[in-house]
Design a protein around this motif. Structure first.
Motif, mmCIF file in Angstrom:
data_model
loop_
_atom_site.group_PDB
_atom_site.id
_atom_site.type_symbol
_atom_site.label_atom_id
_atom_site.label_comp_id
_atom_site.label_asym_id
_atom_site.label_seq_id
_atom_site.Cartn_x
_atom_site.Cartn_y
_atom_site.Cartn_z
ATOM 1 N N SER A 233 11.392 4.590 -19.765
ATOM 2 C CA SER A 233 12.681 4.087 -20.241
ATOM 3 C C SER A 233 13.817 4.738 -19.461
ATOM 4 C CB SER A 233 12.852 4.386 -21.738
ATOM 5 O OG SER A 233 11.772 3.846 -22.486
ATOM 6 N N GLY A 234 14.939 4.021 -19.355
ATOM 7 C CA GLY A 234 16.093 4.566 -18.644
ATOM 8 C C GLY A 234 15.747 4.850 -17.197
ATOM 9 N N ALA A 235 16.068 6.053 -16.742
ATOM 10 C CA ALA A 235 15.762 6.437 -15.363
ATOM 11 C C ALA A 235 14.270 6.399 -15.085
ATOM 12 C CB ALA A 235 16.311 7.838 -15.083
ATOM 13 N N LEU A 236 13.452 6.602 -16.117
ATOM 14 C CA LEU A 236 12.010 6.623 -15.929
ATOM 15 C C LEU A 236 11.409 5.223 -15.778
ATOM 16 C CD1 LEU A 236 11.059 9.527 -18.355
ATOM 17 C CD2 LEU A 236 11.650 9.613 -15.922
ATOM 18 N N ARG A 237 12.225 4.190 -15.969
ATOM 19 C CA ARG A 237 11.757 2.827 -15.682
ATOM 20 C C ARG A 237 11.497 2.675 -14.182
ATOM 21 N NH1 ARG A 237 9.701 -0.980 -14.320
ATOM 22 N NH2 ARG A 237 9.990 -3.166 -14.864
ATOM 23 N N GLY A 238 12.387 3.219 -13.361
ATOM 24 C CA GLY A 238 12.166 3.186 -11.923
ATOM 25 C C GLY A 238 10.963 4.014 -11.521
ATOM 26 N N LEU A 239 10.751 5.132 -12.209
ATOM 27 C CA LEU A 239 9.568 5.953 -11.963
ATOM 28 C C LEU A 239 8.299 5.180 -12.274
ATOM 29 C CD1 LEU A 239 8.001 8.608 -11.500
ATOM 30 C CD2 LEU A 239 8.534 9.209 -13.877
ATOM 31 N N ALA A 240 8.305 4.428 -13.365
ATOM 32 C CA ALA A 240 7.130 3.630 -13.726
ATOM 33 C C ALA A 240 6.816 2.605 -12.643
ATOM 34 C CB ALA A 240 7.366 2.942 -15.072
ATOM 35 N N ALA A 241 7.843 1.975 -12.095
ATOM 36 C CA ALA A 241 7.636 0.986 -11.035
ATOM 37 C C ALA A 241 7.044 1.636 -9.786
ATOM 38 C CB ALA A 241 8.957 0.295 -10.706
ATOM 39 N N GLU A 242 7.571 2.790 -9.404
ATOM 40 C CA GLU A 242 7.040 3.498 -8.242
ATOM 41 C C GLU A 242 5.610 3.955 -8.483
ATOM 42 O OE1 GLU A 242 6.271 5.881 -4.847
ATOM 43 O OE2 GLU A 242 7.300 3.996 -5.278
ATOM 44 N N SER A 243 5.305 4.410 -9.674
ATOM 45 C CA SER A 243 3.959 4.869 -10.000
ATOM 46 C C SER A 243 2.949 3.734 -9.897
ATOM 47 C CB SER A 243 3.938 5.459 -11.413
ATOM 48 O OG SER A 243 4.812 6.568 -11.510
ATOM 49 N N ALA A 244 3.324 2.562 -10.411
ATOM 50 C CA ALA A 244 2.436 1.412 -10.328
ATOM 51 C C ALA A 244 2.189 1.025 -8.873
ATOM 52 C CB ALA A 244 3.030 0.240 -11.101
ATOM 53 N N LEU A 245 3.234 1.086 -8.060
ATOM 54 C CA LEU A 245 3.079 0.745 -6.642
ATOM 55 C C LEU A 245 2.144 1.718 -5.935
ATOM 56 C CD1 LEU A 245 3.846 -1.006 -4.219
ATOM 57 C CD2 LEU A 245 5.845 0.479 -3.890
ATOM 58 N N LYS A 246 2.200 3.010 -6.296
ATOM 59 C CA LYS A 246 1.351 3.996 -5.619
ATOM 60 C C LYS A 246 -0.128 3.683 -5.820
ATOM 61 C CE LYS A 246 3.293 5.284 -3.188
ATOM 62 N NZ LYS A 246 4.651 4.833 -3.189
ATOM 63 N N ALA A 247 -0.530 3.397 -7.044
ATOM 64 C CA ALA A 247 -1.947 3.093 -7.282
ATOM 65 C C ALA A 247 -2.346 1.796 -6.593
ATOM 66 C CB ALA A 247 -2.225 3.013 -8.781
ATOM 67 N N LEU A 248 -1.468 0.815 -6.610
ATOM 68 C CA LEU A 248 -1.754 -0.464 -5.961
ATOM 69 C C LEU A 248 -1.918 -0.284 -4.455
ATOM 70 C CD1 LEU A 248 -1.941 -3.553 -6.603
ATOM 71 C CD2 LEU A 248 0.477 -3.675 -5.952
ATOM 72 N N GLU A 249 -1.000 0.459 -3.827
ATOM 73 C CA GLU A 249 -1.051 0.676 -2.379
ATOM 74 C C GLU A 249 -2.262 1.506 -1.976
ATOM 75 O OE1 GLU A 249 3.513 0.814 -0.730
ATOM 76 O OE2 GLU A 249 2.748 2.588 -1.760
ATOM 77 N N LEU A 250 -2.414 2.662 -2.605
ATOM 78 C CA LEU A 250 -3.431 3.609 -2.160
ATOM 79 C C LEU A 250 -4.849 3.072 -2.347
ATOM 80 C CD1 LEU A 250 -1.775 6.915 -3.399
ATOM 81 C CD2 LEU A 250 -2.141 6.234 -1.019
ATOM 82 N N THR A 251 -5.060 2.239 -3.362
ATOM 83 C CA THR A 251 -6.393 1.659 -3.575
ATOM 84 C C THR A 251 -6.570 0.346 -2.833
ATOM 85 O OG1 THR A 251 -5.743 0.439 -5.576
ATOM 86 C CG2 THR A 251 -6.536 2.709 -5.878
ATOM 87 N N GLY A 252 -5.581 -0.035 -2.037
ATOM 88 C CA GLY A 252 -5.691 -1.294 -1.316
ATOM 89 C C GLY A 252 -5.762 -2.499 -2.228
ATOM 90 N N GLY A 253 -5.124 -2.387 -3.411
ATOM 91 C CA GLY A 253 -5.115 -3.493 -4.364
ATOM 92 C C GLY A 253 -6.350 -3.577 -5.234
ATOM 93 N N ALA A 254 -7.232 -2.581 -5.164
ATOM 94 C CA ALA A 254 -8.465 -2.622 -5.962
ATOM 95 C C ALA A 254 -8.189 -2.471 -7.447
ATOM 96 C CB ALA A 254 -9.428 -1.532 -5.495
ATOM 97 N N ILE A 255 -7.119 -1.761 -7.797
ATOM 98 C CA ILE A 255 -6.708 -1.639 -9.192
ATOM 99 C C ILE A 255 -5.419 -2.429 -9.372
ATOM 100 C CG2 ILE A 255 -5.926 -0.090 -11.018
ATOM 101 C CD1 ILE A 255 -7.642 2.073 -9.888
ATOM 102 N N VAL A 256 -5.396 -3.307 -10.351
ATOM 103 C CA VAL A 256 -4.202 -4.080 -10.660
ATOM 104 C C VAL A 256 -3.265 -3.203 -11.470
ATOM 105 C CG1 VAL A 256 -3.293 -6.098 -11.848
ATOM 106 C CG2 VAL A 256 -5.463 -6.250 -10.623
ATOM 107 N N THR A 257 -2.012 -3.140 -11.061
ATOM 108 C CA THR A 257 -1.054 -2.290 -11.765
ATOM 109 C C THR A 257 0.190 -3.085 -12.124
ATOM 110 O OG1 THR A 257 0.062 -1.554 -9.740
ATOM 111 C CG2 THR A 257 -1.837 -0.264 -10.490
ATOM 112 N N THR A 258 0.874 -2.615 -13.152
ATOM 113 C CA THR A 258 2.149 -3.199 -13.535
ATOM 114 C C THR A 258 2.982 -2.114 -14.195
ATOM 115 O OG1 THR A 258 3.211 -5.065 -14.685
ATOM 116 C CG2 THR A 258 1.397 -3.970 -15.830
#
Length: 384
Positions: A233-258
């Motif tokens: 929530s708040g500033a941590l909403r942007g953190l959540a988006a970045e966190s989801a992108l990290k798992a998606l990128e590093l696993t080459g899309g093997a884990i679906v994130t949102t």
């Protein structure tokens, strides 16, 4: 470095990413010194701008660099008493007249790891085409990038260079993201953040050196999640988006994130939940905001399998366990700063998930379908 990270560092497909995650505390300390040494120049450039009653500050970047702006926007708005908007370069390039519909005096803060992405330089040029009064604060990890070279020496621009080591060699942005976020917070927040970098560094060192986090990450991945949801929530909403992108990128899309906010998740996105979904909630340090984070944790834990809803929060009270991860020494800081050690948890989750699935985190897309520096963008001329 923990035993798990030590083993990963010896993995030839993960060594860059491991180094860049673990070097972050040192990078933050170095950036603290860089900003302090540049304080007179920064204040001379920024203070006359911030003094303008109708100044608009736009925080921009693409992908992870754009999420840096999302983390910072509300905190800097309160700190500066000015309108602060996070607008990605990709949105600016696609619809510049919509993004700059009001011809207000504008400070465009550009975040760029390489400064060579097509949209980075285009966004600054489009701002100048659409606005009659625009200044630029460029925060970049690459002194040789086009963005830094274009804006160096201009009276309407200030270039703040990050330590060379922060120009991550690995595919995913890790130390570049946290370094640029911290630099903007220190540069625009002034002396209000004295001493914060050291506290953040110590909290992050505890994450990478404490075996408890090894155990917790291992337990999370032992669930073999097919989906990971990050909420904040708040500033941590942007953190959540970045966190989801990290798992998606590093696993080459093997884990679906949102990702979503604690309140927004109920409005449809909650449909993503399944028996093999893990939900990670970043708990705000703001007493009012954290109530909503705690509400969604309680709601989800009442219906989801045990161990599948994880809370990451600052605190020293209570006993940390596999469902409650505690960040020490940062209990009283703003959420924009809390995001820096918190994202280290997400980086480590993505890194370990990638290795478990046989993906090389340093280059999860060896065929080149996704690139470290974006390619293939055709920039179209904006008619006058």
């Amino acid at each position: 470095m923990t035993g798990l990270l030590g083993a990963l560092a010896r993995n030839t497909g993960a060594s860059d990413t491991v180094r860049e995650i673990t070097q972050q505390p040192g990078i933050w300390r170095e950036i603290d010194g860089i900003v302090a040494a540049s304080r007179a120049t920064l204040d001379g450039f920024l203070q006359p701008l911030v003094a303008r009653d109708h100044l608009r500050v736009v925080l921009t970047g693409a992908g992870t660099s754009g999420f840096a702006g999302q983390v910072l926007a509300t905190t800097l708005a309160r700190r500066l008493g000015r309108r602060v908007d996070a607008v990605s370069t990709t949105d600016i390039v696609a619809d510049p007249r919509g993004c700059f519909a009001e011809d207000l005096p504008t400070l465009l803060v550009s975040f760029a790891r390489s400064g060579d992405s097509p949209e980075s330089l285009a966004a600054t040029g489009l701002a100048e085409q659409c606005l009659s009064d625009v200044h630029h604060l460029v925060i970049t990890c690459n002194e040789e990038g086009r963005l830094a070279r274009e804006h160096s020496g201009r009276t309407t621009s200030c270039v703040l260079l990050m330590p060379p080591a922060s120009n991550d060699r690995g595919f995913a942005m890790t130390s570049s993201f946290t370094g640029m976020t911290l630099a903007a917070l220190l540069a625009l927040g002034g002396t209000a953040y004295a001493g914060v970098a050291e506290r953040l560094a110590r909290a992050a060192e505890r994450i990478t050196q404490d075996g408890v986090f090894d155990k917790n990450i291992g337990a999370l991945l032992a669930r073999d999640p097919e989906r990971i949801v990050y909420l904040g929530s708040g500033a941590l909403r942007g953190l959540a988006a970045e966190s989801a992108l990290k798992a998606l990128e590093l696993t080459g899309g093997a884990i679906v994130t949102t990702s979503d906010s604690a309140l927004g998740f109920r409005h449809g996105p909650k449909a993503v939940l399944s028996e093999r979904t893990v939900v990670i909630v970043y708990v705000s340090n703001d007493p009012y905001t954290r109530q909503y984070d705690l509400d969604i944790i309680a709601e989800l834990r009442s219906t989801m399998p045990p161990g599948s809803v994880i809370a990451i929060e600052a605190g020293t009270d209570g006993t940390p366990d596999e469902e409650n991860w505690l960040l020490h020494g940062v209990e009283d800081i703003e959420d924009a700063a809390l995001a820096l050690p918190a994202v280290v948890c997400a980086q480590l989750i993505g890194l370990n998930a990638a290795v478990l699935r046989g993906t090389r985190p340093d280059n999860p897309f060896p065929s080149g379908e996704v690139n470290r520096v974006v390619r293939g963008v055709t920039l179209h001329r904006l008619p006058h």
